[in-house]
Scaffold this active site. Structure first.
Site, PDB file in Angstrom:
ATOM      1  N   CYS A 141      -7.111  68.029   3.610  1.00 30.40           N
ATOM      2  CA  CYS A 141      -6.414  68.758   4.202  1.00 30.40           C
ATOM      3  C   CYS A 141      -4.627  68.127   3.234  1.00 30.40           C
ATOM      4  O   CYS A 141      -3.822  68.724   3.944  1.00 30.40           O
ATOM      5  CB  CYS A 141      -6.698  68.021   5.132  1.00 30.40           C
ATOM      6  SG  CYS A 141      -6.743  65.679   5.294  1.00 30.40           S
ATOM      7  N   HIS A 200      -6.198  61.625   6.890  1.00 29.45           N
ATOM      8  CA  HIS A 200      -6.332  62.548   7.495  1.00 29.45           C
ATOM      9  C   HIS A 200      -4.731  63.032   7.317  1.00 29.45           C
ATOM     10  O   HIS A 200      -3.551  62.000   7.207  1.00 29.45           O
ATOM     11  CB  HIS A 200      -6.799  63.196   8.760  1.00 29.45           C
ATOM     12  CG  HIS A 200      -6.789  64.532   8.608  1.00 29.45           C
ATOM     13  ND1 HIS A 200      -7.475  65.361   8.460  1.00 29.45           N
ATOM     14  CD2 HIS A 200      -5.952  65.029  10.289  1.00 29.45           C
ATOM     15  CE1 HIS A 200      -6.834  66.694   8.432  1.00 29.45           C
ATOM     16  NE2 HIS A 200      -6.127  66.426   9.726  1.00 29.45           N
TER      17      HIS A 200
END
Length: 831
Positions: free
Chosen positions: A320, A790
């Site tokens: 990510c 994340h």
């Protein structure tokens, strides 16, 4: 059809060990077997191409036989959509109850598109049938190139160092603080390594592109033979990144906790505390859950956005950080003009293996991200535990950047792994690659580049020195003491300590709220310069440094320094909320240069301290002669053999290839493998000679060296990926005299490079202008560390904020601008 295939039999190959079979992704686009036109795999090179690009490969190479792979996917009617399809080979997983799929494979002969379904191979003549069947079966059964690469990345084993058990540590009283580190030989404050023998903190130089430090940790090993070092910002309860200089690779140290405690770093206190019943009592756990919900806008009804302009990027597993950086970078017009504006030319002139060409891979990604959008009026409910995010049937597939990730991370010790990485470090890495691959053409990274003026004043003589350095990002401190809710924070801390002492549940966390003006003030305040050597006094003195903008970039990047270490070396992320403004005026921070009445410090260097041991080193002359026979300069061979500890010609050869770009630091360069530092932009003759001795044309060798800032290893790679340029280089030898427009490589222009304030126009290109900006994007991080958690990003497009969460793209309802990690501003027009 069999007779048609016979002339092409010599071009049909069986994949050998080491061959990569690209049967899941087009080299120029994101076409796959699931695409409408399917995927064509060349039966000679095993590269994959979509329908729009296979003709180009045929025209360029003359390869006529391709395997056409097509996957037909059908959803089972009257069954509820339960998951987004994902398969180990195609990044999709078809739920057996919800989907039916059928794979089709056939051979296609270009240019007439004759098709031979593979089940009918047996009907061909016996000799043709047998050899073609073997080749086709091998292609169909081979793992896709990137699935194989991912498995190798996950399965790569790091060995225990031979020095771990018997490591000698000096009792010199060195204690390492939890922050404020700096290389003991330069001003580097990043990529720092702690030597586990004597506690020396020095900068590294591990990256394949030459960035990341000045190599002082390696120099220290050569002088002392102290073998092991640990990277300071990687120490966690689970271990740390350790490098063995002697073994020349990353290693494991089972005794790392004991070795770190020798210097005051107690890893045992870094473990999460647990209660008697075994449940974790991480004091930040509830805070992090809240952070995840706020940043992802969980629980809100978000309107999904579809179409090429609003296409997400698939998460390949901890990727990510790459997806968010690419989304922001390529929403900027400068990058779009460079790549999409030249799309046809880049594709037509791509090398024979486009999977290894930076411009081709970037250009293949961009069209998916910037075309006009389509909006689906159906809304979706987002919850933190809803991995797919959407409850309706329409899927957001996203682009799969496997080929791009493999290319941009090749040779990098961190990004080539499948671990989570710091988005800020990857952003700088991408800017580096874009700049390095823009030699002789427009460089979109110019939009970020700016000059910082540093003013250092000697506190005793009051004299000053002005220098300039290139930078691409401003790192803003987050002063907790300036929090507007300080009393609330103090009360929370008291309650937390009381709960911890009495084994009670911790109180609800309190987030520090810091004014943006306080962060900006902390950045501009004068800093003490430790170990400052005053050229006016010819001795060490107290010095004060202030920094200002010598130029303002077209696009300004701000990073909030959220990550730190506690006094017990526990890594932690500061729980901060900063009122980052939509509009920013930095005009008052414009540099002024030398002022009237100021007197400059003399331009003198500190005295050189020579090592005590000046004995001539013992060198294996037999190994030197073996290297010299390969065409390397004799003095370069002697140096390589010495620095590899007389461990043989193979080790010395690898050392030469890895260090060809390094000039000798001493006053004489006669024993440097590169010889004297080249004048102007001409590559060193030694490097040219090495490349020409390998059979490459002189002009092509010079072109390669100039395109890679005279880095021999990168020049070799450049030659192999630009074979079509040899012919044009042979026609003209002008490369010997033409200047390199991009001579200022990012490998030498990171934040620690210094430039004279009166540098001429051949210096770094900057797009100076007014210091007034508007926020257009920000990247946010969720989790306790940059190496976990994340990333998502928010980008302002067409006057509205959009959240990009991997392949999921929605209109943002409440963009969490106060919780961002990296902020992006664009300059306002002067009107």
């Amino acid at each position: 059809l069999g007779e048609l295939l016979v002339p092409y039999m010599p071009t049909i190959r069986v994949p050998r060990t080491g061959d990569r079979v690209f049967k899941s992704e087009c080299a120029f686009s994101f076409d796959s077997p699931e695409s409408e036109g399917g995927l064509y795999v060349c039966m000679n090179t095993f590269l994959g191409f979509g329908r729009e690009h296979v003709e180009r490969h045929y025209r360029k190479t003359g390869q006529s036989v391709y395997m056409h792979l097509k996957r037909h996917v059908k959803e089972v009617p009257d069954r509820m959509f339960t998951s987004s399809p994902v398969d180990l080979e195609l990044n999709r997983d078809f739920n057996g109850e919800d989907y039916e799929y059928e794979d089709e494979a056939k051979l296609v002969i270009f240019p007439d598109h004759f098709e031979i379904p593979l089940p009918n191979i047996e009907e061909l003549p016996a000799l043709v049938s047998e050899s073609v069947t073997i080749a086709c079966d091998a292609v169909l059964n081979a793992p896709s190139a990137y699935k194989k690469q991912e498995l190798e990345s996950w399965e790569e084993e790091i060995q225990v160092s031979r020095h771990a058990r018997s490591l000698r540590q000096l009792d010199n009283g060195v204690r390492i603080p939890p922050s404020g580190w700096k290389c003991q030989k330069c001003e580097m404050r990043e990529n720092l390594w702690l030597n586990l023998t004597d506690g020396a903190v020095l900068c590294g130089k591990w990256f394949f592109d030459g960035s990341g430090g000045n190599g002082h940790a390696l120099e220290h090993y050569r002088a002392t033979n102290y073998p092991l070092a640990v990277k300071l910002d990687t120490i966690t309860p689970d271990g740390a990144d350790i490098y063995s200089f002697e073994e020349e690779e990353a290693v494991l140290d089972p005794h790392i906790s004991e070795h770190l405690s020798h210097f005051g770093i107690d890893m045992l206190q870094m473990q999460n505390r647990t209660t008697e019943n075994g449940h974790h009592t991480d004091n930040n756990s509830r805070q992090r859950v809240s952070e995840w919900e706020v940043i992802q806008e969980s629980g809100m009804k978000l309107k999904a956005v579809f179409g090429s302009g609003y296409t997400g990027i698939k998460n390949l597993g901890n990727s990510c950080y790459l997806g968010t950086v690419m989304q922001v970078l390529f929403s900027i017009p400068d990058f779009q003009r460079m790549y999409v504006g030249n799309l046809q030319r880049i594709f037509d002139y791509s090398p024979l293996d486009p999977s290894q060409d930076f411009a081709t891979q970037i250009t293949g990604l961009l069209p998916c991200l910037i075309h006009p959008p389509q909006t689906d009026e159906r809304s979706c409910t987002v919850s933190m535990c809803d991995a797919q995010m959407f409850s309706f049937q329409h899927q957001q597939k996203g682009a799969s950047p496997r080929m791009l990730k493999a290319l941009v991370s090749r040779g990098h010790p961190e990004f080539s792994s499948n671990r989570q990485q710091d988005a800020h470090e990857f952003l700088l890495h991408m800017i580096n690659l874009v700049e390095r691959n823009s030699a002789g053409s427009e460089n979109p990274s110019d939009a970020f580049r700016f000059l910082v003026e540093e003013r250092i004043q000697c506190c005793q003589s009051r004299r000053v020195r002005y220098t300039q350095r290139v930078d691409y990002c401003i790192q803003l401190p987050a002063p907790i003491e300036a929090a507007t809710n300080r009393e609330e924070l103090l009360a929370y801390e008291a309650k937390r300590k009381d709960a911890e002492e009495n084994m009670r549940s911790p109180p609800e966390p309190v987030r520090a709220r810091i004014p943006f003006t306080a962060c900006l003030q902390a950045f501009t305040e004068p800093d003490n310069v430790p170990d400052f050597w005053s050229s006016a006094l010819q001795a060490k003195s107290a010095g004060i440094k202030t920094s200002r903008f010598a130029s303002f970039p077209e696009y300004l990047i701000l990073q909030i320094k959220k990550f730190t270490f506690g006094v017990d070396w526990v890594p932690k992320k500061l729980d901060l909320a900063i009122d980052v403004p939509d509009f920013l005026d930095l005009s008052r921070l414009r540099a002024t240069g030398l002022q009237a009445g100021e007197e400059e410090l003399p331009d003198l260097m500190p005295p050189i301290v020579l090592p005590e041991d000046t004995r001539a080193p013992e060198i294996d002359e037999a190994a030197v002669m073996q290297l010299a026979e390969m065409g390397f300069p004799v003095e370069a061979c002697r140096k390589a053999v010495y620095y590899t500890g007389n461990m043989g010609p193979e080790m010395a050869f690898n050392w030469i290839i890895a260090h060809m770009e390094e000039p000798d630091p001493g006053p004489s360069t006669s024993d440097s493998p590169m010889g004297a530092t080249p004048l102007g932009n001409s590559p060193p003759e030694e490097s040219i000679a090495i490349l020409t001795s390998m059979g490459f044309p002189r002009a092509h060798s010079i072109h390669a060296l100039k395109a890679t800032n005279n880095n021999l290893e990168r020049a070799l790679d450049w030659i192999f990926t630009h074979p079509e340029e040899e012919e044009s280089d042979a026609i003209s030898d002008m490369a010997d005299t033409e200047p390199n427009d991009n001579a200022f490589s990012n490998a030498n222009s990171h934040s620690d490079s210094t430039l004279s304030p009166d540098r001429d126009t051949s210096g770094p290109r900057v797009k100076d202008g007014p210091g007034r900006y508007e926020l257009f994007a920000f990247i946010s991080h969720m989790g306790a560390s940059t190496m976990s958690g994340h990333y998502v990003c928010h980008i302002k497009k067409e006057g509205r904020w959009v959240i990009y969460n991997d392949h999921k793209v929605c209109l943002s309802e409440r963009p969490p601008k106060d919780l961002g990690y990296i902020y992006f501003y664009h300059r306002l027009s002067s009107s």
